[in-house]
Design a protein around this motif. Structure first.
Motif, short mmCIF file in Angstrom:
data_model
loop_
_atom_site.label_atom_id
_atom_site.label_comp_id
_atom_site.label_asym_id
_atom_site.label_seq_id
_atom_site.Cartn_x
_atom_site.Cartn_y
_atom_site.Cartn_z
N ASP A 11 15.12 10.74 5.14
CA ASP A 11 15.40 10.20 6.47
C ASP A 11 14.68 8.87 6.61
N ASN A 12 15.35 7.89 7.20
CA ASN A 12 14.76 6.56 7.38
C ASN A 12 14.20 6.46 8.80
N ARG A 13 12.88 6.50 8.92
CA ARG A 13 12.22 6.44 10.21
C ARG A 13 11.94 5.01 10.67
N SER A 43 0.85 -1.19 0.00
CA SER A 43 0.00 0.00 0.00
C SER A 43 0.89 1.24 0.00
N ILE A 44 0.58 2.18 -0.91
CA ILE A 44 1.37 3.40 -1.08
C ILE A 44 0.65 4.58 -0.43
N HIS A 45 1.33 5.28 0.45
CA HIS A 45 0.77 6.44 1.14
C HIS A 45 1.83 7.52 1.26
N ARG A 46 1.39 8.69 1.76
CA ARG A 46 2.31 9.73 2.19
C ARG A 46 1.90 10.15 3.60
N ASN A 47 2.86 10.59 4.37
CA ASN A 47 2.65 10.88 5.78
C ASN A 47 2.29 12.36 5.99
N GLY A 76 10.71 12.31 6.32
CA GLY A 76 11.30 10.99 6.18
C GLY A 76 10.30 9.93 5.75
N ILE A 77 10.83 8.76 5.48
CA ILE A 77 10.02 7.61 5.05
C ILE A 77 9.94 6.58 6.17
N VAL A 102 3.72 1.66 2.78
CA VAL A 102 4.86 2.55 2.61
C VAL A 102 4.42 4.00 2.75
N GLU A 103 5.04 4.72 3.66
CA GLU A 103 4.81 6.16 3.81
C GLU A 103 5.96 6.86 3.08
N ALA A 104 5.68 7.31 1.85
CA ALA A 104 6.73 7.86 0.97
C ALA A 104 6.96 9.35 1.24
#
Length: 254
Positions: free
Chosen positions: A119-121, A76-80, A90-91, A142-144
């Motif tokens: 940034d890798n969260r 699943s593709i998302h954004r934060n 970050g992702i 995935v929070e891109a």
């Protein structure tokens, strides 16, 4: 038989998801989901989309769709977003629990995205999310990057193709890719093959910088750089001759 992956573009329709200065998460999600799917298809992975346009299906409906599809993975593709814009970036990749294939997939995707400057969260357990809880196959969300962070948005826009490739290659690195003899229906122009992904990435960037179509296939344990796939042999030969005249070691496969 090819691996099958369900790609979910989060939100849709009346559910815009997060937004920032007129930018809607549902649109970013769909654009990225379609691009990831395109790359997977070029690597002979069977792709099913929960949506290909601006429509809404509930998370439960998406889980049912995935379960009925016989897929091997659900992505699943998302954004934060955060309460205060430009304070988080970050992702990160969410999983039901940090175990098994989904944990490996999440880390592969995060690692690839971090190389692009995000940034890798990390990998985060979210057992109450329906698309992670109700799917029968390994699933990740995935929070891109943060849609309300200007630096993340700049990365998202300027490196869009590379972000899609990072997610797709994270999937391929986890479950494999490549085409068997029955699936090879196109004439493919290959420019290089490497054991090291970074070498393949360097050639990919070089070709794209000159305006050539370029993709990476992971096949037989090797990262292969491809510049075009053609239904007509003459078109593949023209591309191969053009690249060869520039000093590249090229070959065509079918």
């Amino acid at each position: 038989m090819a691996n099958r992956v369900v790609i979910d573009a989060g939100h849709g329709g009346y559910d815009a998801g997060a937004s920032y200065q007129g930018r809607k998460e549902k649109d970013d999600n769909l654009n990225l989901a379609l691009k990831v799917g395109e790359i997977l298809l070029k690597n002979c992975i069977d792709v099913r989309y929960t949506r290909t346009d601006d429509v809404y299906d509930s998370p439960y409906e998406k889980a049912v769709f995935a379960n009925n599809s016989g897929a091997d993975l659900f992505v699943s593709i998302h954004r934060n977003a955060y309460l205060t814009p430009n304070t988080s970036r970050g992702i990160e990749t969410l999983v039901y629990n940090d175990e098994g294939i989904k944990a490996k997939l999440a880390r592969n995707i995060n690692s690839n995205l971090a190389k692009l400057g995000f940034d890798n969260r990390g990998v985060i357990e979210r057992p109450n999310l329906v698309v992670l809880k109700r799917t029968k196959m390994p699933a990740v969300l995935v929070e891109a990057g943060f849609i309300d962070n200007e630096e993340d948005n700049k990365l998202f826009d300027e490196k869009f193709d590379k972000i899609a490739d990072a997610i797709a290659m994270g999937i391929i690195d986890t479950i494999g890719g490549g085409c068997d003899e029955n699936e090879r229906k196109l004439y493919k122009v290959f420019v290089g093959a490497y054991n090291d992904r970074e070498d393949a990435d360097a050639l990919l960037d070089e070709l794209k910088g000159m305006g050539f179509p370029a993709y990476i296939m992971f096949e037989d344990g090797v990262y292969k750089v491809m510049s075009g796939a053609f239904a007509i042999l003459d078109n593949a030969v023209k591309m191969e001759e053009r690249l060869s005249s520039m000093g590249y070691n090229t070959y065509i496969t079918t």
